[in-house]
Design a protein around this motif. Structure first.
Motif, PDB file in Angstrom:
ATOM      1  N   ASN A  29       0.482 -29.636  25.639  1.00  0.00           N
ATOM      2  CA  ASN A  29       0.111 -28.488  24.802  1.00  0.00           C
ATOM      3  C   ASN A  29      -1.397 -28.383  24.649  1.00  0.00           C
ATOM      4  OD1 ASN A  29       2.781 -27.730  24.408  1.00  0.00           O
ATOM      5  ND2 ASN A  29       2.980 -28.913  22.517  1.00  0.00           N
ATOM      6  N   SER A  32      -2.832 -27.093  27.935  1.00  0.00           N
ATOM      7  CA  SER A  32      -2.625 -25.658  28.141  1.00  0.00           C
ATOM      8  C   SER A  32      -3.501 -24.824  27.211  1.00  0.00           C
ATOM      9  CB  SER A  32      -1.149 -25.288  27.965  1.00  0.00           C
ATOM     10  OG  SER A  32      -0.754 -25.457  26.629  1.00  0.00           O
ATOM     11  N   ALA A  33      -3.884 -25.385  26.078  1.00  0.00           N
ATOM     12  CA  ALA A  33      -4.788 -24.684  25.156  1.00  0.00           C
ATOM     13  C   ALA A  33      -6.252 -24.833  25.562  1.00  0.00           C
ATOM     14  CB  ALA A  33      -4.590 -25.206  23.736  1.00  0.00           C
TER      15      ALA A  33
END
Length: 88
Positions: A29, A32-33
């Protein structure tokens, strides 16, 4: 990650209360950020390291440095959580 790339196993030692699955999902996560960069560190055996993305280093340090200084001033002990048993 402040000193450089960290492997998943190292993060497991640093955050013993988190399972491998939770760490892996959290890192994906963050990647992906755009906050964490996944780096292939392998020579022969597959090794992957995670490091802070350049764009997030400054902001992260601006947030964490004052907290670390506060902890030093007030001598706040670091809490270590016992590793939870793995249930299969």
């Amino acid at each position: 990650m402040r000193e450089g790339p960290v492997r998943l196993g190292q993060l497991g030692w640093l955050i013993p209360s988190a399972s491998k699955e939770v760490l892996t999902e959290s890192l994906r996560n963050l990647e992906s950020a755009g906050l964490v960069v996944r780096t292939d560190m392998s020579r022969q055996v597959r090794h992957v390291g995670y490091d802070l993305a350049e764009s997030s280093k400054l902001a992260t340090y601006e947030l964490l440095d004052p907290l670390a200084k506060w902890g030093e001033v007030y001598n706040v002990p670091r809490r270590r959580h016992p590793r939870r048993p793995v249930i299969s």
